[in-house]
Design a protein around this motif. Sequence first.
Motif, PDB file in Angstrom:
ATOM      1  N   CYS A  27       6.610 -34.191 -48.263  1.00  0.00           N
ATOM      2  CA  CYS A  27       6.376 -35.161 -47.197  1.00  0.00           C
ATOM      3  C   CYS A  27       5.246 -34.696 -46.282  1.00  0.00           C
ATOM      4  N   ARG A  28       5.272 -33.422 -45.928  1.00  0.00           N
ATOM      5  CA  ARG A  28       4.271 -32.899 -44.997  1.00  0.00           C
ATOM      6  C   ARG A  28       2.873 -32.904 -45.609  1.00  0.00           C
ATOM      7  N   VAL A  29       2.773 -32.620 -46.898  1.00  0.00           N
ATOM      8  CA  VAL A  29       1.463 -32.697 -47.550  1.00  0.00           C
ATOM      9  C   VAL A  29       0.910 -34.117 -47.465  1.00  0.00           C
ATOM     10  N   PHE A  30       1.753 -35.091 -47.697  1.00  0.00           N
ATOM     11  CA  PHE A  30       1.344 -36.493 -47.599  1.00  0.00           C
ATOM     12  C   PHE A  30       0.920 -36.833 -46.169  1.00  0.00           C
ATOM     13  N   HIS A  31       1.702 -36.419 -45.193  1.00  0.00           N
ATOM     14  CA  HIS A  31       1.377 -36.704 -43.804  1.00  0.00           C
ATOM     15  C   HIS A  31       0.085 -36.007 -43.370  1.00  0.00           C
ATOM     16  N   ARG A  32      -0.142 -34.803 -43.888  1.00  0.00           N
ATOM     17  CA  ARG A  32      -1.386 -34.118 -43.548  1.00  0.00           C
ATOM     18  C   ARG A  32      -2.597 -34.885 -44.071  1.00  0.00           C
ATOM     19  N   LEU A  33      -2.477 -35.474 -45.237  1.00  0.00           N
ATOM     20  CA  LEU A  33      -3.552 -36.288 -45.788  1.00  0.00           C
ATOM     21  C   LEU A  33      -3.834 -37.495 -44.893  1.00  0.00           C
ATOM     22  N   LEU A  34      -2.780 -38.081 -44.365  1.00  0.00           N
ATOM     23  CA  LEU A  34      -2.916 -39.252 -43.509  1.00  0.00           C
ATOM     24  C   LEU A  34      -3.489 -38.900 -42.143  1.00  0.00           C
ATOM     25  N   ALA A  35      -3.101 -37.744 -41.632  1.00  0.00           N
ATOM     26  CA  ALA A  35      -3.455 -37.381 -40.254  1.00  0.00           C
ATOM     27  C   ALA A  35      -3.835 -35.904 -40.178  1.00  0.00           C
ATOM     28  N   PRO A  36      -5.107 -35.580 -40.408  1.00  0.00           N
ATOM     29  CA  PRO A  36      -5.532 -34.180 -40.397  1.00  0.00           C
ATOM     30  C   PRO A  36      -5.275 -33.455 -39.081  1.00  0.00           C
ATOM     31  N   HIS A  37      -5.167 -34.179 -37.977  1.00  0.00           N
ATOM     32  CA  HIS A  37      -4.954 -33.525 -36.687  1.00  0.00           C
ATOM     33  C   HIS A  37      -3.485 -33.471 -36.263  1.00  0.00           C
ATOM     34  N   ALA A  38      -2.587 -34.014 -37.041  1.00  0.00           N
ATOM     35  CA  ALA A  38      -1.178 -34.036 -36.635  1.00  0.00           C
ATOM     36  C   ALA A  38      -0.559 -32.649 -36.739  1.00  0.00           C
ATOM     37  N   ARG A  39       0.379 -32.394 -35.854  1.00  0.00           N
ATOM     38  CA  ARG A  39       1.175 -31.175 -35.949  1.00  0.00           C
ATOM     39  C   ARG A  39       2.446 -31.547 -36.696  1.00  0.00           C
ATOM     40  N   LEU A  40       2.753 -30.816 -37.750  1.00  0.00           N
ATOM     41  CA  LEU A  40       3.867 -31.152 -38.625  1.00  0.00           C
ATOM     42  C   LEU A  40       5.020 -30.177 -38.418  1.00  0.00           C
ATOM     43  N   TYR A  41       6.236 -30.658 -38.661  1.00  0.00           N
ATOM     44  CA  TYR A  41       7.446 -29.854 -38.459  1.00  0.00           C
ATOM     45  C   TYR A  41       8.319 -29.900 -39.702  1.00  0.00           C
ATOM     46  N   SER A  42       8.920 -28.761 -39.993  1.00  0.00           N
ATOM     47  CA  SER A  42       9.867 -28.687 -41.106  1.00  0.00           C
ATOM     48  C   SER A  42      11.165 -29.397 -40.741  1.00  0.00           C
ATOM     49  N   GLU A  43      11.994 -29.604 -41.724  1.00  0.00           N
ATOM     50  CA  GLU A  43      13.384 -29.945 -41.444  1.00  0.00           C
ATOM     51  C   GLU A  43      14.025 -28.770 -40.695  1.00  0.00           C
ATOM     52  N   MET A  44      15.081 -29.039 -39.940  1.00  0.00           N
ATOM     53  CA  MET A  44      15.783 -27.940 -39.296  1.00  0.00           C
ATOM     54  C   MET A  44      16.448 -27.050 -40.353  1.00  0.00           C
ATOM     55  N   VAL A  45      16.270 -25.749 -40.204  1.00  0.00           N
ATOM     56  CA  VAL A  45      16.906 -24.769 -41.083  1.00  0.00           C
ATOM     57  C   VAL A  45      17.697 -23.809 -40.199  1.00  0.00           C
ATOM     58  N   HIS A  46      18.950 -23.582 -40.534  1.00  0.00           N
ATOM     59  CA  HIS A  46      19.748 -22.665 -39.728  1.00  0.00           C
ATOM     60  C   HIS A  46      19.258 -21.236 -39.937  1.00  0.00           C
ATOM     61  N   ALA A  47      19.322 -20.457 -38.869  1.00  0.00           N
ATOM     62  CA  ALA A  47      18.861 -19.067 -38.938  1.00  0.00           C
ATOM     63  C   ALA A  47      19.553 -18.294 -40.057  1.00  0.00           C
ATOM     64  N   ASN A  48      20.855 -18.516 -40.241  1.00  0.00           N
ATOM     65  CA  ASN A  48      21.568 -17.813 -41.302  1.00  0.00           C
ATOM     66  C   ASN A  48      21.012 -18.156 -42.680  1.00  0.00           C
ATOM     67  N   ALA A  49      20.627 -19.414 -42.879  1.00  0.00           N
ATOM     68  CA  ALA A  49      20.070 -19.826 -44.164  1.00  0.00           C
ATOM     69  C   ALA A  49      18.725 -19.158 -44.409  1.00  0.00           C
ATOM     70  N   VAL A  50      17.929 -19.035 -43.358  1.00  0.00           N
ATOM     71  CA  VAL A  50      16.642 -18.355 -43.495  1.00  0.00           C
ATOM     72  C   VAL A  50      16.851 -16.897 -43.889  1.00  0.00           C
ATOM     73  N   ILE A  51      17.824 -16.273 -43.281  1.00  0.00           N
ATOM     74  CA  ILE A  51      18.051 -14.847 -43.512  1.00  0.00           C
ATOM     75  C   ILE A  51      18.688 -14.593 -44.871  1.00  0.00           C
ATOM     76  N   HIS A  52      19.674 -15.420 -45.240  1.00  0.00           N
ATOM     77  CA  HIS A  52      20.465 -15.132 -46.441  1.00  0.00           C
ATOM     78  C   HIS A  52      20.242 -16.104 -47.589  1.00  0.00           C
ATOM     79  N   GLY A  53      19.561 -17.227 -47.348  1.00  0.00           N
ATOM     80  CA  GLY A  53      19.466 -18.284 -48.353  1.00  0.00           C
ATOM     81  C   GLY A  53      18.237 -18.189 -49.244  1.00  0.00           C
ATOM     82  N   ASP A  54      17.977 -19.273 -49.926  1.00  0.00           N
ATOM     83  CA  ASP A  54      16.871 -19.370 -50.870  1.00  0.00           C
ATOM     84  C   ASP A  54      15.586 -19.692 -50.104  1.00  0.00           C
ATOM     85  N   ARG A  55      14.882 -18.660 -49.688  1.00  0.00           N
ATOM     86  CA  ARG A  55      13.697 -18.869 -48.851  1.00  0.00           C
ATOM     87  C   ARG A  55      12.596 -19.615 -49.579  1.00  0.00           C
TER      88      ARG A  55
END
Length: 342
Positions: A27-55
Amino acid sequence: MTSNPPIQADYLRLSVAPMMDWTDSHCRVFHRLLAPHARLYSEMVHANAVIHGDRARLLAMDPVEHPVALQLGGSDPALLAQAARIGAERGFDEINLNCGCPSDRVQAGRFGACLMREPVLVAESVAAMIDAVPAHVPVTVKCRLGVDDDHDYDRFAAFIDAIADAGCGMFVVHARNAWLQGLSPKENREVPPLRYDWAYRLKRERPGLVVLVNGGIADADEATAHLEHVDGAMLGRAAYHDPYLLHVLEHRWFGTPLRTRGELLRALRPYVEAQLAGGVYLKHIVRHLLGLFAGQHGGRAFRQVLSEGAHRPGADWRLVEKALSLTEREPRQPLQVAGGAA
């Protein structure tokens, strides 16, 4: 205490909200194509998932996405700091703490909108995150105005001040309360009344803070009007369901040449074909494209062809071209015969 670095103004005016199940890397790649100046955000990821999950999956990011922020959920300062460090190491340009999600799962975990009532904990978390990331990576907060029956501007401002004192210089304000009981997450995005004036007042009274407004922004004129009062407008569902809106704003605000929907879509072809070659199924990419022709001739047929065909084995770019061709045909005209209309 470390303070947040400033973000270039051009990348503050327009941003796309973090949206669960929607704003993945495709989704973000598509949005970047549409709007080169937009600031894009990931989906929310819980800190535990970042630390222990499939990065590799949770923190997937294509280099073209920059500048892109990682939004974290959580309420443990040490875990948030560790996750923020990992996010920065993976190349995210900003780490954003979610203080606005009202879902039951979030409430059970004591994070998201619940944190609006725990400014001290949020301040501790933000300070730990700032200390954990390189100096060039800002730590920001996305919040609501309050929760449930909190209708006190001074309480909201005190929450902001506590986090600002911890070193946070940028706040994305979803200009509604979050109802923790009685409303679904979807209803929480629609039912509580919007009060943009609180965000405007915050910026007016604290001009040193960067304030972006989010919530209920439906079109380009509305988004533009917010820039008279705050530093930027963050679009959510409107940008997803009618993504060409991002390109219209890119053109209006930054002077980028206006391209047609078809031109923009065909510019995505190299990315799509590279992903397909890497084993990604077409359906995972084109689900983010379905609204590109919203309200346009052939838009319904475009959506139908992609929705019905992208999940089939072997679906590739030819399906996209088939869908696109339906938008490029001339509208059917009444048959004219001698002496008048048929």
